[in-house]
Enzyme design. Sequence first.
Site, PDB file in Angstrom:
ATOM      1  CB  CYS A 196      -0.996  -0.002   1.155  1.00 32.12           C
ATOM      2  SG  CYS A 196      -0.297   0.026   2.807  1.00 32.12           S
ATOM      3  CG  HIS A 245      -4.507  -0.895   3.873  1.00 33.78           C
ATOM      4  ND1 HIS A 245      -3.717  -1.578   2.971  1.00 33.78           N
ATOM      5  CD2 HIS A 245      -5.497  -0.331   3.146  1.00 33.78           C
ATOM      6  CE1 HIS A 245      -4.233  -1.449   1.749  1.00 33.78           C
ATOM      7  NE2 HIS A 245      -5.313  -0.690   1.825  1.00 33.78           N
ATOM      8  CG  HIS A 258      -6.639   0.453  -1.362  1.00 30.72           C
ATOM      9  ND1 HIS A 258      -6.675  -0.743  -0.679  1.00 30.72           N
ATOM     10  CD2 HIS A 258      -7.871   0.570  -1.951  1.00 30.72           C
ATOM     11  CE1 HIS A 258      -7.868  -1.307  -0.830  1.00 30.72           C
ATOM     12  NE2 HIS A 258      -8.609  -0.534  -1.599  1.00 30.72           N
TER      13      HIS A 258
END
Length: 189
Positions: free
Chosen positions: A99, A150, A162
């Site tokens: 990410c 994340h 993402h």
Amino acid sequence: MVRINSLFGYVAPVCGREGTHGWGCGHHLRLLLLAIAVLVLGGCASSGGLQGGGHQNLPHDTAMPEQASPAIEHLWQVFQRYEGAPYQYGGTTQDGFDCSGFIGTAYREALGRQLPRTTDQMLARGRPIELHEVRPGDLVFFRISGKDQHAGIYMGNHRFIHASTSSGVMESSLDSHYWRPRYSRARRF
């Protein structure tokens, strides 16, 4: 009568008839929905984590502006170029992104800006903003397994881009049943 479910590799009774296991269609539907949810869920890890954050109100924008800024258009172009690229822990190229690797690549290619490499570093160096203040291009962070691990780039209309562990580079909704309760905080660079 039975049918073969090749996606999950099991024999399931056709609705309306009980199989040898005594399971009706409701049970198989729940299993199928659970399996789909597991496939859709994703996140990426980074070392360490910060405490705090929490659930906040979503931003009030209801649609993308008719004409997005050139910077946001560039971010969309980078996203379209890498959409579907696989997830790879530590990855920073089209061969695989995590990410923060995707965020760094998108910012560098679309905006000519170098961001910190990890989610922890991004959290520490970005300017904290409330979720209701988030605008396209800001970073949104999510708490998974008890730590902020994340992140994605907010693109407006409650959407963010993402790199997820399950589907690679993708677009998701902050309103989804998975992401909404995991939202932690936002940062602006």
